[in-house]
Design an enzyme around this catalytic site. Structure first.
Site, PDB file in Angstrom:
ATOM      1  N   ALA A   1     -25.064  -7.320  33.608  1.00  0.00           N
ATOM      2  CA  ALA A   1     -24.782  -7.110  32.188  1.00  0.00           C
ATOM      3  C   ALA A   1     -26.043  -7.069  31.325  1.00  0.00           C
ATOM      4  O   ALA A   1     -26.104  -6.341  30.332  1.00  0.00           O
ATOM      5  CB  ALA A   1     -23.846  -8.199  31.675  1.00  0.00           C
TER       6      ALA A   1
ATOM      7  N   ASP B   1     -20.269   0.811  31.963  1.00  0.00           N
ATOM      8  CA  ASP B   1     -20.491   1.632  30.765  1.00  0.00           C
ATOM      9  C   ASP B   1     -21.058   3.021  31.028  1.00  0.00           C
ATOM     10  O   ASP B   1     -21.168   3.839  30.126  1.00  0.00           O
ATOM     11  CB  ASP B   1     -21.408   0.878  29.796  1.00  0.00           C
ATOM     12  CG  ASP B   1     -22.667   0.353  30.487  1.00  0.00           C
ATOM     13  OD1 ASP B   1     -23.354   1.139  31.173  1.00  0.00           O
ATOM     14  OD2 ASP B   1     -22.960  -0.854  30.340  1.00  0.00           O
TER      15      ASP B   1
ATOM     16  N   HIS C   1     -17.959  -2.383  39.834  1.00  0.00           N
ATOM     17  CA  HIS C   1     -16.774  -2.745  39.062  1.00  0.00           C
ATOM     18  C   HIS C   1     -16.105  -1.527  38.422  1.00  0.00           C
ATOM     19  O   HIS C   1     -15.343  -1.662  37.475  1.00  0.00           O
ATOM     20  CB  HIS C   1     -17.142  -3.793  38.003  1.00  0.00           C
ATOM     21  CG  HIS C   1     -17.541  -5.106  38.612  1.00  0.00           C
ATOM     22  ND1 HIS C   1     -18.302  -6.044  37.956  1.00  0.00           N
ATOM     23  CD2 HIS C   1     -17.289  -5.633  39.841  1.00  0.00           C
ATOM     24  CE1 HIS C   1     -18.500  -7.088  38.760  1.00  0.00           C
ATOM     25  NE2 HIS C   1     -17.902  -6.854  39.900  1.00  0.00           N
TER      26      HIS C   1
ATOM     27  N   CYS D   1       1.175   7.921  30.381  1.00  0.00           N
ATOM     28  CA  CYS D   1       1.240   9.113  31.210  1.00  0.00           C
ATOM     29  C   CYS D   1       2.536   9.863  30.912  1.00  0.00           C
ATOM     30  O   CYS D   1       3.482   9.281  30.370  1.00  0.00           O
ATOM     31  CB  CYS D   1       1.210   8.663  32.674  1.00  0.00           C
ATOM     32  SG  CYS D   1       1.387   9.972  33.892  1.00  0.00           S
TER      33      CYS D   1
ATOM     34  N   ILE E   1     -35.535  -6.942  30.237  1.00  0.00           N
ATOM     35  CA  ILE E   1     -35.675  -5.939  31.297  1.00  0.00           C
ATOM     36  C   ILE E   1     -36.139  -4.573  30.768  1.00  0.00           C
ATOM     37  O   ILE E   1     -36.917  -3.875  31.423  1.00  0.00           O
ATOM     38  CB  ILE E   1     -34.360  -5.845  32.106  1.00  0.00           C
ATOM     39  CG1 ILE E   1     -34.601  -5.034  33.374  1.00  0.00           C
ATOM     40  CG2 ILE E   1     -33.218  -5.307  31.292  1.00  0.00           C
ATOM     41  CD1 ILE E   1     -33.591  -5.284  34.433  1.00  0.00           C
TER      42      ILE E   1
HETATM   43 ZN    ZN Z   1       1.979   8.639  35.703  1.00  0.00          ZN
END
Ligand code: ZN
Length: 237
Positions: free
Chosen positions: A24, A106, A121, A149, A230
């Site tokens: 992270a 991300d 992940h 959906c 970093i």
């Molecule tokens: Zn579906």
């Protein structure tokens, strides 16, 4: 600046088989908050800890509350790669870096130009129906409310929620890269979160570099430890 940064510059210069493993902290310098960090306002807004909201059980039971959290904490709109992402992409182009293994979801490594990115992940840049698995454009995740959906199922991001297992191919590829690496640079992770600590145990070499602002339980195992930001470190190597 830490004199070990110059040692890292030389290690990078001399290697053509570098693997980067990041957490992270790599993204916090792009302004993306670590969702695990609980600020003072957190408890006023959320009834549950992030680990609960981001679990498979919770997503299935209460997608409305999940998406309220997602829209506020996991939106990736408007964030840009920082010096660490950019330099890593450059090292790959130069044929020095073999893979980026990340715990982040991300997509900033790809935005910086990295091609071989192993996302332990998953990613917020893909979505699919939790019922029929039909893929959807990730833009639906940013729309208000719960995306559905055509089959009526709830659309979810292609991320690994708590209680779910990691993608086996991503995991085995990560192990292979780490095992074969000449240099392993681990950055932006305190190495407390599964599977980070377990993975770096596969490294066989003698150039394990840890870059993290604070100390980690692995500092004493590392060949080089840098306690700096970093992005700053990568702007100098
Ligand atoms: Zn579906």
């Amino acid at each position: 600046m830490d004199p070990n940064v110059e040692k890292l510059r030389i290690i990078i210069e001399e290697s053509t088989n570098i693997v980067f493993f990041g957490g992270a902290g790599v993204s916090t310098e792009s302004g993306i908050p670590d969702f695990r960090s609980v600020d003072g306002l957190y408890n006023q807004k959320w009834k549950y800890p992030p680990e609960t909201i981001l679990s498979h059980t919770f997503f299935t039971r209460d997608p409305e509350e999940y998406y309220r959290f997602h829209h506020e904490k996991l939106s990736v709109r408007g964030f840009r790669p920082n010096q660490a992402h950019l330099r890593l992409a450059e090292l790959e182009k130069q044929g020095k870096l073999k893979a980026v293994i990340t715990q982040n979801i991300d997509g900033l490594h790809q935005a910086a130009g990295s091609r071989n990115v192993l996302e332990l992940h998953g990613t917020l840049h893909r979505a699919y129906c939790s019922r029929c698995r039909r893929p959807y454009d990730a833009a639906v995740l940013e729309e208000p409310g719960v995306p559905h959906c055509t089959c009526g199922g709830v659309i979810r991001p292609d991320i690994v929620l708590y209680e779910e297992s990691l993608n086996e191919k991503v995991l085995s590829d990560s192990i292979r890269y780490i095992r074969n690496a000449d240099v392993l640079i681990v950055g932006g992770t305190s190495l407390n979160v599964y599977p980070a600590a377990g993975l770096i145990n596969y490294y066989n070499g003698d150039k394990l570099v840890l870059i993290n602002l604070s100390a980690t339980p692995y500092d004493s195992y590392a060949d080089l430890v840098i306690h700096e930001k970093i992005g700053q470190v990568f702007s100098m190597v």
